[in-house]
Design an enzyme around this catalytic site. Structure first.
Site, PDB file in Angstrom:
ATOM      1  N   TYR A  27       0.398  -1.138  -0.425  1.00 61.44           N
ATOM      2  CA  TYR A  27      -0.413   0.174  -0.187  1.00 61.44           C
ATOM      3  C   TYR A  27       0.725   1.235  -0.065  1.00 61.44           C
ATOM      4  O   TYR A  27       0.905   2.445  -0.969  1.00 61.44           O
ATOM      5  CB  TYR A  27      -0.809  -0.007   1.555  1.00 61.44           C
ATOM      6  CG  TYR A  27      -2.006  -0.798   1.265  1.00 61.44           C
ATOM      7  CD1 TYR A  27      -2.759  -0.966  -0.022  1.00 61.44           C
ATOM      8  CD2 TYR A  27      -1.680  -2.457   2.101  1.00 61.44           C
ATOM      9  CE1 TYR A  27      -4.042  -2.098   0.118  1.00 61.44           C
ATOM     10  CE2 TYR A  27      -2.599  -3.315   1.230  1.00 61.44           C
ATOM     11  CZ  TYR A  27      -4.463  -2.530   0.743  1.00 61.44           C
ATOM     12  OH  TYR A  27      -4.993  -4.103   0.482  1.00 61.44           O
ATOM     13  N   GLY A  28       1.788   1.274   0.832  1.00 59.23           N
ATOM     14  CA  GLY A  28       2.485   2.871   0.981  1.00 59.23           C
ATOM     15  C   GLY A  28       3.274   2.791  -0.331  1.00 59.23           C
ATOM     16  O   GLY A  28       3.732   3.699  -0.713  1.00 59.23           O
ATOM     17  N   GLU A  62      11.289  -5.596  -5.533  1.00 58.18           N
ATOM     18  CA  GLU A  62      10.100  -6.509  -4.538  1.00 58.18           C
ATOM     19  C   GLU A  62      10.866  -7.581  -4.429  1.00 58.18           C
ATOM     20  O   GLU A  62      10.659  -8.378  -5.302  1.00 58.18           O
ATOM     21  CB  GLU A  62       8.456  -6.477  -5.425  1.00 58.18           C
ATOM     22  CG  GLU A  62       7.543  -7.382  -4.984  1.00 58.18           C
ATOM     23  CD  GLU A  62       6.926  -7.574  -3.213  1.00 58.18           C
ATOM     24  OE1 GLU A  62       7.471  -8.685  -2.667  1.00 58.18           O
ATOM     25  OE2 GLU A  62       6.420  -6.466  -3.389  1.00 58.18           O
ATOM     26  N   ASN A 115      -5.148 -10.183   2.489  1.00 58.57           N
ATOM     27  CA  ASN A 115      -6.293  -9.826   3.195  1.00 58.57           C
ATOM     28  C   ASN A 115      -7.779 -10.481   2.392  1.00 58.57           C
ATOM     29  O   ASN A 115      -7.918 -10.801   1.258  1.00 58.57           O
ATOM     30  CB  ASN A 115      -5.527  -8.440   3.354  1.00 58.57           C
ATOM     31  CG  ASN A 115      -6.361  -7.389   2.235  1.00 58.57           C
ATOM     32  OD1 ASN A 115      -6.789  -7.453   1.147  1.00 58.57           O
ATOM     33  ND2 ASN A 115      -5.664  -5.956   2.454  1.00 58.57           N
ATOM     34  N   MET A 159     -11.466  -6.172   4.059  1.00 60.06           N
ATOM     35  CA  MET A 159     -12.071  -4.826   4.973  1.00 60.06           C
ATOM     36  C   MET A 159     -11.051  -4.068   4.784  1.00 60.06           C
ATOM     37  O   MET A 159     -10.250  -3.333   5.147  1.00 60.06           O
ATOM     38  CB  MET A 159     -11.679  -5.911   6.144  1.00 60.06           C
ATOM     39  CG  MET A 159     -12.826  -7.204   6.400  1.00 60.06           C
ATOM     40  SD  MET A 159     -13.346  -7.842   8.013  1.00 60.06           S
ATOM     41  CE  MET A 159     -14.241  -6.488   8.321  1.00 60.06           C
ATOM     42  N   VAL A 211      16.671  -6.022  -1.383  1.00 57.58           N
ATOM     43  CA  VAL A 211      17.023  -5.116  -0.468  1.00 57.58           C
ATOM     44  C   VAL A 211      17.982  -5.985   0.527  1.00 57.58           C
ATOM     45  O   VAL A 211      17.457  -5.849   1.639  1.00 57.58           O
ATOM     46  CB  VAL A 211      16.614  -3.918  -0.641  1.00 57.58           C
ATOM     47  CG1 VAL A 211      18.028  -2.507  -0.267  1.00 57.58           C
ATOM     48  CG2 VAL A 211      16.355  -3.051  -1.820  1.00 57.58           C
ATOM     49  N   GLU A 227     -14.465  -8.728  13.559  1.00 55.51           N
ATOM     50  CA  GLU A 227     -14.888  -9.429  12.386  1.00 55.51           C
ATOM     51  C   GLU A 227     -15.968 -10.373  12.441  1.00 55.51           C
ATOM     52  O   GLU A 227     -15.307 -11.815  13.717  1.00 55.51           O
ATOM     53  CB  GLU A 227     -13.936  -9.433  11.356  1.00 55.51           C
ATOM     54  CG  GLU A 227     -12.491  -8.488  11.041  1.00 55.51           C
ATOM     55  CD  GLU A 227     -11.256  -8.623  10.200  1.00 55.51           C
ATOM     56  OE1 GLU A 227     -11.714  -9.624  10.176  1.00 55.51           O
ATOM     57  OE2 GLU A 227     -10.885  -7.907  10.277  1.00 55.51           O
ATOM     58  N   HIS A 262      -1.553  -7.656  11.649  1.00 52.89           N
ATOM     59  CA  HIS A 262      -1.888  -6.776  10.898  1.00 52.89           C
ATOM     60  C   HIS A 262      -0.584  -5.544  11.524  1.00 52.89           C
ATOM     61  O   HIS A 262      -1.093  -5.088  12.614  1.00 52.89           O
ATOM     62  CB  HIS A 262      -2.913  -6.083  11.726  1.00 52.89           C
ATOM     63  CG  HIS A 262      -4.677  -6.732  11.187  1.00 52.89           C
ATOM     64  ND1 HIS A 262      -5.617  -6.716  12.272  1.00 52.89           N
ATOM     65  CD2 HIS A 262      -4.696  -7.014   9.652  1.00 52.89           C
ATOM     66  CE1 HIS A 262      -6.168  -7.139  11.186  1.00 52.89           C
ATOM     67  NE2 HIS A 262      -5.876  -6.897   9.724  1.00 52.89           N
ATOM     68  N   ASN A 302      -9.052  -2.832  11.018  1.00 46.67           N
ATOM     69  CA  ASN A 302      -8.432  -3.249   9.796  1.00 46.67           C
ATOM     70  C   ASN A 302      -7.572  -2.202   9.488  1.00 46.67           C
ATOM     71  O   ASN A 302      -7.665  -0.676   8.989  1.00 46.67           O
ATOM     72  CB  ASN A 302      -8.779  -3.850   8.602  1.00 46.67           C
ATOM     73  CG  ASN A 302      -9.689  -4.827   9.483  1.00 46.67           C
ATOM     74  OD1 ASN A 302     -10.606  -4.558   9.905  1.00 46.67           O
ATOM     75  ND2 ASN A 302      -9.981  -6.312   9.083  1.00 46.67           N
ATOM     76  N   PHE A 330      -5.353  -1.389   6.595  1.00 45.10           N
ATOM     77  CA  PHE A 330      -4.349  -0.894   4.951  1.00 45.10           C
ATOM     78  C   PHE A 330      -5.070   0.261   4.630  1.00 45.10           C
ATOM     79  O   PHE A 330      -4.487   0.975   4.039  1.00 45.10           O
ATOM     80  CB  PHE A 330      -4.571  -1.818   4.230  1.00 45.10           C
ATOM     81  CG  PHE A 330      -6.351  -2.292   3.383  1.00 45.10           C
ATOM     82  CD1 PHE A 330      -7.056  -1.320   2.622  1.00 45.10           C
ATOM     83  CD2 PHE A 330      -6.904  -3.267   3.855  1.00 45.10           C
ATOM     84  CE1 PHE A 330      -8.185  -1.747   1.503  1.00 45.10           C
ATOM     85  CE2 PHE A 330      -7.823  -3.617   3.014  1.00 45.10           C
ATOM     86  CZ  PHE A 330      -8.691  -2.797   2.717  1.00 45.10           C
TER      87      PHE A 330
END
Length: 547
Positions: free
Chosen positions: A65-66, A85, A163, A166, A294, A403, A488, A526, A528
């Site tokens: 995400y980031g 990646e 994931n 959610m 890396v 959940e 998480h 959650n 994200f």
């Protein structure tokens, strides 16, 4: 899984042994509330191994995400970006014609460099359910530390591949405890809406929810919650609800209704491959190197940073070692990956200017799981959508948000299953173990007890009201709570401590953290959407002031 078992799963006369085999990897599937994938018909950005000796304006470590937010906004601002990646690209179908492994039959695609599965639910009806698999750079990493196993996505798209989709924005009144140095007005006025729009977040049609066979389990969870006086809330997700309705109608290949989630979702889920990464491809300014890891970042003599990178094959072996130079480096390897790398770089002197906050403030988002055994008059359904879409909110009174999660085994289980997020106060620290050449985490298993106590504020009351009991066969022999894991991971390079208030690392201009490592251990829901929104906020400031 043998042919006889496959036939058994589709028949009404299923043997106990066949049931155990068939459920071997679905159990606990829904617990992945913050990180899962989609078999992408949308092409991801160009992939190519980065060349030894290359120089790039911006290097992003990680494609979750980031990292995806940073790469997209940098590219839109005219900056050429290279993303590195560790996992695979997940753009090529396997022998079964699908990109991602079937949840009921884990194979080489399922786990990151393991020879045996390590499933969130390890047992069922007294039987252990993990199985041998070929060692491969698969999609789900169950990384073991002292006292805790951390589940993470491996591949282009990061945690979004594995994931439950959610997509929850924290309540405004809880935000000050999550990110105290961040302006809540800006987040709720600009960056949460921006993140939700870009991620394709939507809420289930309540009328369809009330009638769909595949959400009978969630309706039972709602009834039990409300009868005990707890609010039941619909939770937004990144699933394509029109696609799920067509799955239910039998007009498209089944995905959520085939239990797909733990090892990727082949159709309906809008992972980053279908959202941010698709937008990234359209810029033409971003290249991704999958299967690259890396190992070091240090100041370069002529300015910028020297980055050492190992190229991997699908057995995990290093096939090439490269050195590249980057004007700016964005750490987006996830809370664990970023934290481990930074504590190594500080301890070994590669980045001596990093401050004493590196590695600190790590938490598990208070994750704890449990199952309840319902009465025979409360069946939860043999068909269960793998995408959870409801929750029980007792955060204010008991410190828990739960959940209502599926157990998509393909047969009736009369069980309700939950992943709780709790206000667990404990924070751990990563440190560099020079003798072993690795980063260690000092989490203690006993630190999960507050999470159990908070979750019990919901489920003890429901059990008492309904006359039901906890399941004791899901996490081992006579063990009630799944208190050994987290989906998480958060923290380790906390905003406004290890970095400034926008993710700039202290002591080394041009180095940034832009992932879940910035968030100190808990988001109350959650995480994200919060990771994405914070990244949107930070990269906007960085582009405006640093470039």
């Amino acid at each position: 899984m043998g042919d006889s078992t496959k036939q058994g799963l589709g028949s009404s006369g299923l043997s106990r042994r066949g049931f155990i085999a068939g459920t071997s990897s679905i159990l606990g599937v829904a617990a992945l509330g913050g990180r899962a994938g989609a078999a992408v018909r949308t092409a991801v950005p160009a992939t190519a191994p980065i060349g030894d000796g290359a120089r790039v304006p911006a290097l992003v470590i990680g494609t979750g995400y980031g990292g995806s937010v940073a790469a997209l906004r940098l590219a839109q601002a005219g900056v050429n970006v290279h993303m590195v990646e560790m996992g695979m690209a997940w753009d090529t179908p396997g022998p079964d014609g699908k990109i991602f492994a079937n949840t009921t039959n884990p194979d080489a695609r399922s786990y990151w460099l393991r020879t045996k599965t390590k499933q969130p639910l390890s047992n069922f009806l007294g039987f252990p359910i993990d199985r041998s698999i070929p060692r491969h750079t698969g999609i789900l990493d169950a990384e073991e530390f002292s006292g805790i196993t951390v589940y993470q996505g491996r591949g282009v798209g990061g945690g979004s591949l594995v994931n439950g989709g959610m997509a929850v924005t924290p309540k405004r009144e809880n935000f000050a405890a999550i990110l105290p140095s961040v302006n809540a007005d800006e987040m709720y006025g600009t960056y949460y809406p921006r993140a939700n729009a870009a991620l394709g977040v939507a809420t289930i049609d309540p009328a369809w929810f009330d009638t769909a066979d595949c959400y009978q389990y969630a309706r039972v969870g709602r009834k039990h919650a409300q009868r005990s006086g707890f609010p039941f809330v619909f939770v937004p997700t990144v699933y394509d609800w029109d696609y799920m309705k067509r799955e239910a109608a039998g007009t498209v290949p089944k995905s959520a209704l085939a239990g797909e989630i733990l090892y990727g979702n082949n159709h309906g889920k809008k992972s980053l491959q279908k959202t941010y990464l698709a937008q990234i491809r359209a810029t033409g300014k971003v290249t991704i190197s999958p299967l690259h890891r890396v190992t070091s970042v240090s100041p370069a003599a002529g300015g910028g940073y020297t980055v050492a990178i190992d190229q991997l094959d699908t057995s995990g072996a290093t096939t090439a070692t490269k050195t590249v130079t980057a004007d700016r480096v964005f750490f987006a390897a996830g809370s664990v990956g970023t934290s481990k790398l930074l504590v190594k770089l500080k301890a070994t002197g590669a980045l001596p200017g990093l401050n004493g906050e590196i590695g600190k403030g790590w938490g598990d988002n208070g994750n704890v799981m449990c199952g309840r055994a319902n009465h025979l008059w409360d069946p939860t359904g043999s068909l269960q959508a793998s995408i959870p879409t409801g929750g029980i909110d007792n955060w204010a009174a008991g410190g828990a948000f739960a959940e209502v999660a599926p157990l998509p085994t393909g047969i009736e289980t009369y069980a309700s299953f939950y992943l709780s997020i709790t206000k667990n106060p404990h924070r751990a620290e990563f440190s560099w173990n020079a003798a072993a050449g690795r980063a260690d985490l000092n989490w203690q298993a006993s630190w999960k007890q507050p999470s159990i106590d908070m979750a019990k504020t919901i489920f003890d009351k429901i059990n008492k009201k309904e006359g039901t009991i906890y399941r004791t066969d899901l996490f081992g022999t006579y063990k009630i709570w799944g208190d050994h894991l987290t989906y998480h991971p958060l923290g380790g390079a906390v905003l406004n401590k290890a970095t400034d208030n926008y993710g700039r690392l202290h002591g080394h201009p041009g180095l940034y953290v832009i992932d879940g490592a910035l968030i100190p251990g808990n988001t109350s829901v959650n995480p994200f959407v919060s990771i994405t929104a914070l990244a949107e906020r930070n990269i906007e400031k960085i582009i405006a002031t640093d470039l």
